[in-house]
Design a protein around this motif. Structure first.
Motif, PDB file in Angstrom:
ATOM      1  N   SER A 192       0.828  -1.209   0.000  1.00 35.92           N
ATOM      2  CA  SER A 192       0.000   0.000   0.000  1.00 35.92           C
ATOM      3  C   SER A 192       0.863   1.260   0.000  1.00 35.92           C
ATOM      4  O   SER A 192       0.583   2.233  -0.708  1.00 35.92           O
ATOM      5  CB  SER A 192      -0.939  -0.010   1.207  1.00 35.92           C
ATOM      6  OG  SER A 192      -0.192  -0.040   2.424  1.00 35.92           O
ATOM      7  N   GLU A 193       1.934   1.249   0.770  1.00 36.39           N
ATOM      8  CA  GLU A 193       2.810   2.408   0.823  1.00 36.39           C
ATOM      9  C   GLU A 193       3.582   2.567  -0.479  1.00 36.39           C
ATOM     10  O   GLU A 193       3.854   3.678  -0.929  1.00 36.39           O
ATOM     11  CB  GLU A 193       3.773   2.278   2.003  1.00 36.39           C
ATOM     12  CG  GLU A 193       3.041   2.333   3.352  1.00 36.39           C
ATOM     13  CD  GLU A 193       3.912   1.808   4.485  1.00 36.39           C
ATOM     14  OE1 GLU A 193       4.849   1.046   4.179  1.00 36.39           O
ATOM     15  OE2 GLU A 193       3.634   2.162   5.646  1.00 36.39           O
ATOM     16  N   LEU A 194       3.946   1.414  -1.100  1.00 39.01           N
ATOM     17  CA  LEU A 194       4.641   1.470  -2.382  1.00 39.01           C
ATOM     18  C   LEU A 194       3.745   2.090  -3.447  1.00 39.01           C
ATOM     19  O   LEU A 194       4.203   2.894  -4.282  1.00 39.01           O
ATOM     20  CB  LEU A 194       5.075   0.062  -2.802  1.00 39.01           C
ATOM     21  CG  LEU A 194       5.880  -0.052  -4.099  1.00 39.01           C
ATOM     22  CD1 LEU A 194       7.130   0.818  -4.033  1.00 39.01           C
ATOM     23  CD2 LEU A 194       6.252  -1.509  -4.366  1.00 39.01           C
ATOM     24  N   SER A 195       2.467   1.759  -3.393  1.00 37.77           N
ATOM     25  CA  SER A 195       1.520   2.368  -4.330  1.00 37.77           C
ATOM     26  C   SER A 195       1.439   3.872  -4.102  1.00 37.77           C
ATOM     27  O   SER A 195       1.366   4.670  -5.052  1.00 37.77           O
ATOM     28  CB  SER A 195       0.139   1.726  -4.161  1.00 37.77           C
ATOM     29  OG  SER A 195      -0.810   2.351  -4.998  1.00 37.77           O
ATOM     30  N   ALA A 196       1.478   4.292  -2.844  1.00 39.47           N
ATOM     31  CA  ALA A 196       1.436   5.721  -2.533  1.00 39.47           C
ATOM     32  C   ALA A 196       2.697   6.408  -3.026  1.00 39.47           C
ATOM     33  O   ALA A 196       2.652   7.543  -3.535  1.00 39.47           O
ATOM     34  CB  ALA A 196       1.271   5.922  -1.023  1.00 39.47           C
ATOM     35  N   VAL A 197       3.860   5.738  -2.864  1.00 33.61           N
ATOM     36  CA  VAL A 197       5.111   6.336  -3.346  1.00 33.61           C
ATOM     37  C   VAL A 197       5.061   6.513  -4.853  1.00 33.61           C
ATOM     38  O   VAL A 197       5.497   7.535  -5.395  1.00 33.61           O
ATOM     39  CB  VAL A 197       6.303   5.456  -2.926  1.00 33.61           C
ATOM     40  CG1 VAL A 197       7.584   5.918  -3.627  1.00 33.61           C
ATOM     41  CG2 VAL A 197       6.489   5.509  -1.417  1.00 33.61           C
ATOM     42  N   ARG A 198       4.551   5.506  -5.570  1.00 38.16           N
ATOM     43  CA  ARG A 198       4.434   5.640  -7.020  1.00 38.16           C
ATOM     44  C   ARG A 198       3.491   6.799  -7.401  1.00 38.16           C
ATOM     45  O   ARG A 198       3.627   7.392  -8.469  1.00 38.16           O
ATOM     46  CB  ARG A 198       3.920   4.332  -7.619  1.00 38.16           C
ATOM     47  CG  ARG A 198       4.961   3.210  -7.601  1.00 38.16           C
ATOM     48  CD  ARG A 198       4.418   1.972  -8.240  1.00 38.16           C
ATOM     49  NE  ARG A 198       5.454   0.936  -8.334  1.00 38.16           N
ATOM     50  CZ  ARG A 198       5.309  -0.319  -7.937  1.00 38.16           C
ATOM     51  NH1 ARG A 198       4.143  -0.702  -7.393  1.00 38.16           N
ATOM     52  NH2 ARG A 198       6.288  -1.190  -8.083  1.00 38.16           N
ATOM     53  N   GLY A 199       2.545   7.106  -6.519  1.00 39.65           N
ATOM     54  CA  GLY A 199       1.633   8.230  -6.768  1.00 39.65           C
ATOM     55  C   GLY A 199       2.221   9.576  -6.406  1.00 39.65           C
ATOM     56  O   GLY A 199       1.563  10.605  -6.599  1.00 39.65           O
ATOM     57  N   GLY A 200       3.437   9.619  -5.867  1.00 42.13           N
ATOM     58  CA  GLY A 200       4.092  10.898  -5.552  1.00 42.13           C
ATOM     59  C   GLY A 200       4.175  11.212  -4.076  1.00 42.13           C
ATOM     60  O   GLY A 200       4.763  12.236  -3.700  1.00 42.13           O
TER      61      GLY A 200
END
Length: 476
Positions: free
Chosen positions: A126-134
């Motif tokens: 979930s955090e990796l997805s957030a990082v990819r979102g900026g």
């Protein structure tokens, strides 16, 4: 319904008292305390606002430095992969960077820096997805370290760079403790300084209060408020108050003199009346009633003139300034007044020219009557009047002159005759003397009209007196 309304009113009373309490408490405080509280409150607000702003700016600045270092590292790794190299192990990290990983689209780690986990991503799915979102989340590692993760996309891959934010948080804790310890001390010092400054600033006010108390206890005579050396508002207030006290003392002195003189002047005709009536009472039927009545009428007329003059002066003192300013022709008023002296002891002659001005017609009529009465009283053969427009200092004026050929007044006494109840020696007899108020009334009325009056010798060298009245004229 009445019970509910009564309950609401009973509940409203204590609430109203509670609402009034802060205002009542504030009103009971001294000015020094209020200034101190207000300055301390404003300083406290400024200190708290400044401390919060400093903490926010410090965290922002330190975090920005970490992010800039992480972005630079991510840029270097991206440049390495762009050159066709895909090393399994990345170069060692420096400058607060704790770990660098490169993950593919399936969240598998394909490259890692020394010390970083080569198999498991440093952030969850979930955090990796957030990082990819900026986003740049802050996580807690397995070793309880606080890490900030910055990501950079490189095609289907993502570069993850973590930085240690514990130094930022340590700096925040140190600054927060310093603010918690230093702010109260600063506020306390500010409160003490404000109290001292307020006390020093208000010391002249306290001196003014003590001076006013001394004047209240001992009276105005020769006592004035202390004037501070500083050229500030309190200095100007003290000067203004002293000037006001001077005027009050002068007015009180004039009033005391006026009342004493009025009592003395009233006592003379009253005493004469009493003597004449007592003599008539003793003589009984043998008294010369015709002569007695004539003598009594002389004193009654004198009393009437005196009371009328006193009332006129009282009205002038009460108004203090001209209240009516109607357009009028002074020459017409002069002609009307002179026409009433057809049976006077000496003829009264008037030469007039159209003389437009403005003011109180009745007050100016009183001026003319008083001047003519004085002239008729002492003239030997005639009284001559003239009124005509003139110029003075380039401005239009009306000049009125009253001449008589009587004994005149010595130059040393020409100003004193405008003092209330003052009379020259020749005018002090009961038969020919006035009340001593005619010329003071003339002076006050003329001054209220913005003019001036003076006495002088006749310019033709003949004996007598000249009264000159100059009033503002109407613009042409």
């Amino acid at each position: 319904m009445d019970r509910a309304g009564g309950a609401r009113r009973r509940l409203a009373r204590p609430l109203a008292r509670v609402a009034r309490w802060p205002r009542a408490w504030w009103a009971r405080q001294s000015l020094r305390a209020r200034l101190t509280l207000l300055a301390t409150a404003l300083f406290s607000f400024a200190v708290i606002t400044g401390a919060i702003l400093l903490l926010v700016l410090q965290r922002y600045a330190l975090t920005r430095v970490l992010d800039q270092s992480a972005n630079k590292t991510a840029g270097d790794v991206a440049q390495l992969f762009s050159s066709g190299k895909e090393p399994r192990t990345l170069p060692p990290t420096t400058g607060g960077i704790t770990a660098v990983q490169v993950v593919n689209a399936h969240d598998d780690v394909i490259s890692a820096s020394p010390g970083a986990d080569p198999h498991t991503s440093i952030v969850g799915p979930s955090e990796l997805s957030a990082v990819r979102g900026g986003d740049r989340p802050t996580i807690t590692s397995s070793s309880d370290a606080r890490l900030r993760v910055v990501g950079r996309k490189l095609g289907a891959r993502t570069i993850l760079v973590s930085t240690d934010v514990s130094r930022v948080e340590d700096s925040q804790r140190i600054l927060t403790r310093a603010a918690l310890i230093g702010s109260p001390l600063a506020v306390l010092l500010m409160a003490l300084a404000s109290y001292a400054v307020a006390a020093l600033t208000l010391r002249p006010v306290a001196a003014l209060r003590h001076g006013a108390a001394d004047i209240t206890a001992a009276g105005l005579a020769k006592q004035r408020l202390p004037v501070p050396d500083a050229q500030d508002e309190i200095h100007r207030l003290a000067v203004t108050l002293n000037a006001m006290l001077d005027r009050i003392e002068s007015a009180t002195s004039r009033q005391r003199t006026f009342v004493g003189d009025a009592a003395h002047e009233l006592r003379s005709p009253l005493a004469s009346l009493r003597v004449q009536l007592e003599v008539a009472q003793r003589l009984g039927p043998t008294v010369d009633w015709s002569g007695l009545i004539d003598d009594v009428l002389v004193d009654v007329e004198r009393l009437d003139r005196l009371v009328e003059d006193l009332l006129s002066l009282a009205r002038l003192d009460e108004s203090g300034a001209l209240t009516r300013r109607d357009p009028l022709n002074l020459d017409e008023i002069v002609q009307e007044v002179v026409a009433g002296y057809g049976t006077a002891r000496v003829p009264v002659v008037a030469e007039t020219q159209p003389s437009p001005t403005s003011g109180d017609a009745e007050a100016l009529r009183r001026v003319i009557i008083n001047l003519v009465n004085n002239a008729v009283r002492y003239a030997a053969t005639e009284v001559h009047m003239s009124v005509a427009p003139d110029k003075q200092g380039g401005k239009p004026v009306i000049r009125m002159i009253v001449d008589d050929d009587g004994p005149g007044i010595a130059e040393a006494e020409r100003e004193r005759v405008f003092d209330r109840f003052y009379r020259v020696q020749e005018s002090r007899s009961r038969q020919t003397g006035g009340t001593g108020l005619g010329l003071p009334i003339v002076r006050d009325v003329v001054n209220n009209h913005g003019g001036r009056v003076r006495l002088a010798e006749r310019p033709d060298g003949r004996p007598g007196l000249r009264a000159v009245v100059v009033l503002p004229g109407e613009p042409e």
